[in-house]
Design an enzyme around this catalytic site. Structure first.
Site, mmCIF file in Angstrom:
data_model
loop_
_atom_site.group_PDB
_atom_site.id
_atom_site.type_symbol
_atom_site.label_atom_id
_atom_site.label_comp_id
_atom_site.label_asym_id
_atom_site.label_seq_id
_atom_site.Cartn_x
_atom_site.Cartn_y
_atom_site.Cartn_z
ATOM 1 N N ARG A 198 41.867 34.954 -25.991
ATOM 2 C CA ARG A 198 42.853 34.261 -25.146
ATOM 3 C C ARG A 198 43.644 33.649 -26.136
ATOM 4 O O ARG A 198 43.382 32.788 -27.129
ATOM 5 C CB ARG A 198 42.159 33.267 -24.407
ATOM 6 C CG ARG A 198 41.699 33.785 -22.674
ATOM 7 C CD ARG A 198 42.808 34.264 -21.989
ATOM 8 N NE ARG A 198 42.266 34.740 -20.700
ATOM 9 C CZ ARG A 198 42.059 36.063 -20.440
ATOM 10 N NH1 ARG A 198 42.331 37.183 -21.454
ATOM 11 N NH2 ARG A 198 41.431 36.511 -19.359
ATOM 12 N N GLU A 227 52.496 33.707 -22.250
ATOM 13 C CA GLU A 227 52.791 35.057 -22.148
ATOM 14 C C GLU A 227 53.982 35.380 -20.958
ATOM 15 O O GLU A 227 53.837 34.621 -20.147
ATOM 16 C CB GLU A 227 51.430 35.839 -21.981
ATOM 17 C CG GLU A 227 50.471 35.732 -23.231
ATOM 18 C CD GLU A 227 49.125 36.388 -22.900
ATOM 19 O OE1 GLU A 227 49.052 37.208 -21.825
ATOM 20 O OE2 GLU A 227 48.157 36.394 -23.564
ATOM 21 N N HIS A 246 49.227 41.889 -24.786
ATOM 22 C CA HIS A 246 47.916 41.778 -23.894
ATOM 23 C C HIS A 246 47.563 43.109 -23.026
ATOM 24 O O HIS A 246 47.296 43.156 -22.019
ATOM 25 C CB HIS A 246 48.073 40.623 -22.936
ATOM 26 C CG HIS A 246 46.662 40.131 -22.332
ATOM 27 N ND1 HIS A 246 46.804 38.948 -22.080
ATOM 28 C CD2 HIS A 246 45.579 40.598 -21.862
ATOM 29 C CE1 HIS A 246 45.503 38.431 -21.546
ATOM 30 N NE2 HIS A 246 44.762 39.523 -21.641
HETATM 31 P P1 NAD Z 1 31.493 37.141 -22.627
HETATM 32 O O1 NAD Z 1 31.555 36.162 -21.681
HETATM 33 O O2 NAD Z 1 30.719 38.427 -22.409
HETATM 34 O O3 NAD Z 1 31.188 36.609 -24.238
HETATM 35 C C1 NAD Z 1 31.501 35.269 -24.619
HETATM 36 C C2 NAD Z 1 30.604 34.773 -25.636
HETATM 37 O O4 NAD Z 1 31.363 33.548 -26.220
HETATM 38 C C3 NAD Z 1 29.430 34.477 -25.127
HETATM 39 O O5 NAD Z 1 28.381 35.154 -25.820
HETATM 40 C C4 NAD Z 1 29.231 32.956 -25.357
HETATM 41 O O6 NAD Z 1 28.024 32.558 -25.745
HETATM 42 C C5 NAD Z 1 30.201 32.685 -26.499
HETATM 43 N N1 NAD Z 1 30.749 31.290 -26.550
HETATM 44 C C6 NAD Z 1 31.321 30.645 -25.606
HETATM 45 N N2 NAD Z 1 31.764 29.259 -26.005
HETATM 46 C C7 NAD Z 1 31.378 29.333 -27.430
HETATM 47 C C8 NAD Z 1 31.654 28.591 -28.355
HETATM 48 N N3 NAD Z 1 32.165 27.339 -28.353
HETATM 49 N N4 NAD Z 1 31.237 29.023 -29.711
HETATM 50 C C9 NAD Z 1 30.719 30.281 -29.811
HETATM 51 N N5 NAD Z 1 30.515 31.042 -29.059
HETATM 52 C C10 NAD Z 1 30.832 30.610 -27.681
HETATM 53 O O7 NAD Z 1 33.092 37.585 -22.462
HETATM 54 P P2 NAD Z 1 33.484 38.899 -22.982
HETATM 55 O O8 NAD Z 1 33.792 39.616 -21.931
HETATM 56 O O9 NAD Z 1 33.080 39.382 -24.513
HETATM 57 O O10 NAD Z 1 35.437 38.442 -23.339
HETATM 58 C C11 NAD Z 1 35.448 37.371 -24.375
HETATM 59 C C12 NAD Z 1 36.841 36.977 -24.413
HETATM 60 O O11 NAD Z 1 37.816 37.994 -24.122
HETATM 61 C C13 NAD Z 1 37.296 36.336 -22.950
HETATM 62 O O12 NAD Z 1 38.126 35.147 -23.438
HETATM 63 C C14 NAD Z 1 38.148 37.338 -22.392
HETATM 64 O O13 NAD Z 1 38.846 36.553 -21.343
HETATM 65 C C15 NAD Z 1 38.955 38.071 -23.187
HETATM 66 N N6 NAD Z 1 39.381 39.417 -22.856
HETATM 67 C C16 NAD Z 1 40.653 39.764 -23.213
HETATM 68 C C17 NAD Z 1 40.917 40.933 -22.879
HETATM 69 C C18 NAD Z 1 42.434 41.654 -23.379
HETATM 70 O O14 NAD Z 1 42.779 42.323 -22.849
HETATM 71 N N7 NAD Z 1 42.627 41.077 -24.481
HETATM 72 C C19 NAD Z 1 40.115 42.074 -22.215
HETATM 73 C C20 NAD Z 1 38.781 41.299 -21.676
HETATM 74 C C21 NAD Z 1 38.337 40.123 -21.780
#
Ligand code: NAD
Length: 293
Positions: A198, A227, A246
C-alpha cells in the site's frame, strides 16, 4: 438508485467502490458482503460486525500474481532491463559498457517485510533463485518462518544487510512511513526496494531523496500515496525507479480466481455450506455464532 437495487438482496459482491453505512442500513436482508480482492478499506468493518453482516475476501486468489510481480521488478531493476532496451532501440548497441554495473540475484540477501499470503509466496520464488531469505514479521512464529527455509530477523539488523527489500504489510498506524529518512540512512548503497502493498508505507518524499542522491540502487512501486500519482510527483522523473499502475494482482489467472472465489464466498455463506472457506472471512469470530451455530 443503488439503494433501490440493493434493498432486498441477501449478499453483495463488491469490487473497489465504496459502500457506505447509509446505503448498507437500507439493505434490510443483507447477510454478507464479499470483496473481490483482499483489501477492505471501502467498507466499515465495525458497522458490519454490529449488524451481523459477514465480510468475505478472496484471500488465496492473488498472492502468486503479486509475488511474480515483485520478482519481475527485482529482475527489471537488477538487470537494468529498461536502460538496455532503450540502448538497443536508440541504435547504441555498442555503448553497453557505458551504463554502469548490473547484478545477479544469486546469493543475495532479500528481506521480506510481512510473512502473510504474499510474503510466503514471494519467499518460495526467491529461494528458487538461491537467494538468502530473511523475514521480519513479529506476528508469525519463528518456527513457521524457519520451516519455510527462511531466517527470522529483527528489522534494524535486517535493514543493514539487505540487498533487496519487499514490503507485504497492511497499511495502518504502525506501518505508515515504515520506511522513511532514518531507514534510508541504514541501507546498503546497492539495495533495491519494492512496494506492492500500500502507498504510504514508504515515505515517497524520502524515497525520492534517496533515489536522487543514489543512496540506494533502485526501487519498484505498484502502489502510491495518492493513486493515480499526480503529474508533478517527482518520482515520475527518475530513471532508477520502475512504476506500475497498481496492477500486480490483475493477471488473467488471478482475476478469474478472484471472481470465482468472491461469488463462492456468497453462495457458501448463504447456503451454510460445509465447503465455506472460513479463512476468507475477516469477521468470522463475530458472525460464526450468529449464522453457523
Ligand atoms: P496478509 O494479511 O496475508 O499478510 C500481512 C502480514 O503482515 C501478516 O503476516 C502480518 O502478521 C504482517 N504484519 C502486520 N503488521 C505488521 C507489522 N507492523 N510489522 C511486521 N509485520 C506485520 O496480507 P497479504 O495478502 O499478504 O497482503 C499484503 C499487502 O499487499 C496488503 O497491504 C494488501 O492490501 C496488499 N496487496 C496489494 C495488491 C496489489 O495489487 N498491489 C494485491 C493484493 C494485496
Amino acid at each position: 438508485n443503488l439503494i433501490l437495487n440493493l434493498k432486498n438482496v441477501d449478499g453483495i459482491v463488491l469490487r473497489t467502490a465504496k459502500l457506505t453505512n447509509s446505503v448498507i442500513s437500507e439493505c434490510k436482508s443483507l447477510k454478507i458482503i464479499s470483496r473481490h480482492g483482499v483489501g477492505y478499506d471501502n467498507v466499515d468493518l465495525e458497522y458490519l460486525n454490529k449488524n451481523n453482516i459477514g465480510l468475505g475476501i478472496t484471500g488465496t486468489s492473488n498472492a502468486i500474481s503479486v509475488a511474480e510481480h515483485v520478482m519481475s521488478m527485482f529482475f527489471t531493476i537488477t538487470k537494468r532491463m529498461n536502460d538496455y532496451d532503450q540502448l538497443v532501440k536508440s541504435g547504441n548497441f555498442k555503448k553497453k559498457y557505458d551504463l554502469g554495473d548490473f547484478f545477479e540475484l544469486y546469493n543475495k540477501n532479500v528481506l521480506i517485510l510481512g510473512f502473510g499470503r504474499i510474503g510466503q509466496a514471494l519467499a518460495k520464488r526467491c529461494l528458487g533463485f538461491e537467494m538468502k531469505v530473511y523475514v521480519y514479521d513479529p506476528y508469525v512464529k519463528e518456527n513457521i518462518i524457519k520451516k519455510n527455509n527462511c531466517i527470522p530477523i529483527e528489522k534494524n539488523e535486517a535493514f543493514e544487510i539487505a540487498d533487496y527489500i519487499s514490503i507485504h504489510l497492511p497499511l495502518n498506524d504502525k506501518t505508515r512511513n515504515f520506511i522513511s529518512e532514518k531507514e534510508f540512512g541504514m541501507f546498503k548503497k546497492n539495495m533495491i526496494l519494492v512496494n506492492t502493498s500500500r502507498g504510504g508505507i514508504i515515505n515517497e518524499k524520502e524515497l525520492y531523496n534517496a533515489l536522487n542522491e543514489k543512496k540506494i540502487f533502485g526501487a519498484g512501486l505498484d502502489v502510491f500515496e495518492t493513486e493515480p500519482p499526480r503529474n508533478d510527483n517527482p518520482l515520475l522523473s527518475l530513471n532508477n525507479i520502475v512504476l506500475t499502475p497498481h496492477n500486480a494482482a490483475l493477471t488473467l489467472e488471478s482475476r478469474k480466481r478472484m471472481s470465482i472465489e468472491s461469488c463462492k464466498n456468497v453462495i457458501d455463506f448463504l447456503l451454510i455450506k460445509k465447503s465455506l472457506n472460513i479463512n476468507n472471512f475477516v469477521n468470522w469470530n463475530f458472525i460464526k455464532n450468529y449464522r453457523f451455530k
